[in-house]
Scaffold this active site. Structure first.
Site, mmCIF file in Angstrom:
data_model
loop_
_atom_site.group_PDB
_atom_site.id
_atom_site.type_symbol
_atom_site.label_atom_id
_atom_site.label_comp_id
_atom_site.label_asym_id
_atom_site.label_seq_id
_atom_site.Cartn_x
_atom_site.Cartn_y
_atom_site.Cartn_z
ATOM 1 N N GLU A 1 0.725 -1.196 0.274
ATOM 2 C CA GLU A 1 -0.431 -0.053 -0.244
ATOM 3 C C GLU A 1 1.061 1.255 -0.332
ATOM 4 O OE1 GLU A 1 -3.090 2.815 2.973
ATOM 5 O OE2 GLU A 1 -2.280 0.320 3.522
ATOM 6 N N ASP B 1 9.361 6.109 14.749
ATOM 7 C CA ASP B 1 9.425 7.214 14.225
ATOM 8 C C ASP B 1 9.635 7.675 15.993
ATOM 9 O OD1 ASP B 1 8.901 9.459 13.792
ATOM 10 O OD2 ASP B 1 6.432 9.446 13.471
ATOM 11 N N ASP C 1 9.640 11.636 17.076
ATOM 12 C CA ASP C 1 9.374 13.229 16.578
ATOM 13 C C ASP C 1 10.297 13.783 17.694
ATOM 14 O OD1 ASP C 1 8.448 15.618 16.538
ATOM 15 O OD2 ASP C 1 6.848 14.145 14.769
ATOM 16 N N HIS D 1 -0.302 0.116 10.049
ATOM 17 C CA HIS D 1 0.052 2.086 10.286
ATOM 18 C C HIS D 1 1.009 2.416 9.390
ATOM 19 C CE1 HIS D 1 1.246 5.570 11.892
ATOM 20 N NE2 HIS D 1 0.176 4.970 13.494
#
Length: 410
Positions: free
Chosen positions: A46, A111, A113, A314
């Protein structure tokens, strides 16, 4: 984050050129197809595109590199996200019997941040970053990359700058791609030390015996702590920051340190007092007192977005995507030269597109020389070859950043 050469209003004009002449489709396809490890592996992957005006298009899938290339050049997405490999073509998910469309596998991703560190950095907040707090990303990569390799045995790890305020990691080993949700959660839990929300004051609690992973992580933190925390963030300088640190210390030690800090104002010596008091407590207390290590970890240890790592389905921002607000490219990071990586030197889409039309040094002179040498066409051809990129005027500053992301299937 300053990127003075970039104007967000120019993005619609720059993206067609970027996707037509600069996006590394060949390397990108080779990476995500993994050498054709299994039938329909790339076809069932995807992709999602964020278009102009925040139009979000999910469940995109492509049969070939050429099909991906044509669609991206047609849609010119502002942002590209990569998702899982599914049981069926994502573009046909509405035609599949309910319950049979399942996410089968995906890279194990992380991830990190900078906004998650806002309670422990004083130089910036929210989306802003600077060279001082970027040290936190350097520490995070060093700690996690070592653990992923040494503790879990993962060999194929791709670290990527997000384009603005963080970093992503793609663990691409076959074993990592096939991990279940439960296994991904276990890996994430193993790597997570800083726990608790805004209401939680003490977010790191160490117990005996100290796990070897924590000890190795502390070795990394200690390399940077003095310069980053004591100097760049003035951790032991201002009254407010000192109070936050002392809140992480046991109450009896806190009273003593508050008195000592009234006499000692130098940050390095204040931190030395904390270490000495922790050492004294360790020698007298029945249970281990590791509050100096807990402080260092709370201020410097990587803060993961656990939900990104746990879910197979995700999506995560793709390498080589352009960040719409900064214009910077999501480039891979060379971990072997991690301390040299500077997010402010990462090229913007404006810069690399401009580079396409900028004459190379000496090119005009070469053209004149070529015109004079037309009599010897063979010699002129050889000279053109020697210029390297032919007539395409490749944006060399960008091409140097392209990684060798083709991973042999195992």
């Amino acid at each position: 984050m300053p990127s003075s050469d970039y104007d967000p209003a120019s993005l619609p004009d720059l993206l067609p050129l970027y996707y037509r002449r600069l996006f590394p489709f060949s390397q990108y396809y080779r990476w995500l197809s993994y050498g054709g490890v299994q039938k329909n592996y790339f076809q069932n992957r995807e992709f999602s595109f964020t278009l102009k005006d925040d139009i979000y298009v999910r469940y995109q899938s492509f049969s070939t590199q050429n099909e991906l290339e044509k669609e991206m050049q047609k849609m010119n997405p502002y942002k590209i996200d990569v998702g899982a490999v599914y049981s069926h073509r994502p573009s046909q998910h509405n035609t599949v019997k309910s319950g049979t469309f399942q996410a089968l596998e995906k890279e194990l991703v992380f991830d990190i941040d900078m906004t998650d560190y806002d309670d422990v950095r004083s130089c910036c907040s929210a989306a802003d970053i600077c060279s001082k707090c970027w040290t936190l990303m350097t520490i995070a990569i060093r700690i996690l990359d070592r653990a992923l390799q040494d503790d879990f045995g993962f060999q194929h790890r791709l670290w990527v700058y997000s384009g603005r305020r963080g970093v992503h990691c793609w663990v691409c080993d076959e074993a990592a791609r096939k991990l279940s949700v439960a296994a991904r959660s276990a890996v994430t839990e193993y790597l997570s030390l800083v726990k608790g929300g805004d209401e939680t004051i003490k977010k790191v609690v160490l117990t005996e015996p100290i796990h070897p992973f924590i000890s190795k992580s502390l070795e990394v933190v200690k390399e940077y702590f003095s310069r980053y925390a004591l100097h760049d963030q003035d951790l032991m300088g201002s009254k407010e920051s000192v109070e936050k640190v002392l809140a992480l210390v046991p109450e009896d030690a806190r009273s003593y340190l508050q008195q000592e800090f009234e006499k000692e104002k130098k940050p390095e010596k204040r931190w030395k007092l904390i270490k000495e008091e922790a050492l004294r407590k360790q020698s007298t207390a029945k249970k281990g007192q590791y509050f100096e290590n807990e402080i260092m970890l709370q201020y410097c240890y990587p803060r993961l977005d656990a939900n990104v790592s746990k879910g197979v389905n995700h999506l995560l921002k793709s390498p080589f995507s352009v960040h719409p607000k900064t214009g910077r490219i999501s480039v891979p990071i060379d971990v072997s030269e991690l301390d040299k990586f500077d997010p402010f030197s990462v090229p913007t889409i404006s810069l690399i597109c401009e580079e396409l039309d900028r004459p190379r040094p000496g090119e005009e002179k070469e053209k004149l020389e070529d015109a004079k040498e037309k009599a010897d066409e063979k010699d002129a051809i050889e000279k053109r070859k020697s210029r390297g990129a032919g007539g395409k005027k490749n944006a060399k500053i960008y091409l140097k950043l392209l990684p060798k992301i083709h991973l042999d299937s195992t």
